[in-house]
Design a protein around this motif. Structure first.
Motif, PDB file in Angstrom:
ATOM      1  N   CYS A 100       0.816  -1.222   0.000  1.00  0.00           N
ATOM      2  CA  CYS A 100       0.000   0.000   0.000  1.00  0.00           C
ATOM      3  C   CYS A 100       0.847   1.267   0.000  1.00  0.00           C
ATOM      4  N   LEU A 123      -4.288  -4.613   3.505  1.00  0.00           N
ATOM      5  CA  LEU A 123      -4.855  -3.922   2.341  1.00  0.00           C
ATOM      6  C   LEU A 123      -5.814  -2.804   2.742  1.00  0.00           C
ATOM      7  N   CYS A 126      -4.676   0.554   1.546  1.00  0.00           N
ATOM      8  CA  CYS A 126      -4.693   0.920   0.119  1.00  0.00           C
ATOM      9  C   CYS A 126      -5.961   1.745  -0.108  1.00  0.00           C
TER      10      CYS A 126
END
Length: 181
Positions: A100, A123, A126
């Motif tokens: 990320c 994640l 991100c």
């Protein structure tokens, strides 16, 4: 001898302070191509250098261009990485949090690999993610109850073909832009 007026003084000061602004590069949402390439090469090393991406190599020293936007698995927009498509690349390690660090990443496709472990909550960082495909891997356990901490921009989300064992959490229904699950 000419007289210096307040208007003349202002014009002189304006020209003195404007010149440095023209010299300093503008910083927007872009990320240095060198740092993006470093992150991608670090990702390759984290996954034990799979032969399927052995063409990921650093740009030559003193090169004015980075080559990572030319790698077939990478999508770039305005010179910045926006997509990773690593389908069936024999990836066997977990997804690291530093993925990320690619700040403009909108798409991750890691289907048909051997990625083990629980759902990769790393994640959640991100923040621009729109498409996430983690299908056909070795994920186990439960999909987290706070899975809606993934990007609010998420439109497609594929987790099929894994070994998740719990019920689908209600958080799946809280993605405002999700069209494909």
């Amino acid at each position: 001898m000419s007289k210096i007026t307040p208007t003349t003084t202002f014009q002189i000061l304006l020209s003195i302070f404007s010149v440095p602004l023209l010299i300093v590069p503008l910083q927007g949402n872009s990320q240095s191509t060198d740092s993006e390439q470093t992150i991608l090469l670090r990702l390759k090393g984290h996954w034990s250098n799979p032969p399927s991406i052995n063409h990921w190599t650093p740009s030559p020293p003193n090169s004015n261009s980075s080559t990572h936007c030319n790698w077939t698995e990478i999508t770039c927009s305005n010179g910045s990485v926006t997509g990773l498509s690593l389908i069936n690349k024999t990836i066997t390690g977990p997804i690291p949090p530093f993925i990320c660090d690619l700040k403009n990443l909108t798409a991750i496709d890691l289907q048909y690999n051997y990625i083990p472990g629980p759902f990769p909550t790393a994640l959640y960082n991100c923040t621009k993610l729109e498409h996430l495909d983690l299908s056909q891997n070795l994920f186990v356990g439960c999909i987290p109850g706070d899975v809606d901490r993934l990007s609010t921009h998420l439109r497609t989300f594929n987790l099929s073909g894994n070994n998740f064992t719990c019920d689908v959490p209600a958080a799946i229904g809280r993605f405002p832009e999700l069209t494909t699950l």
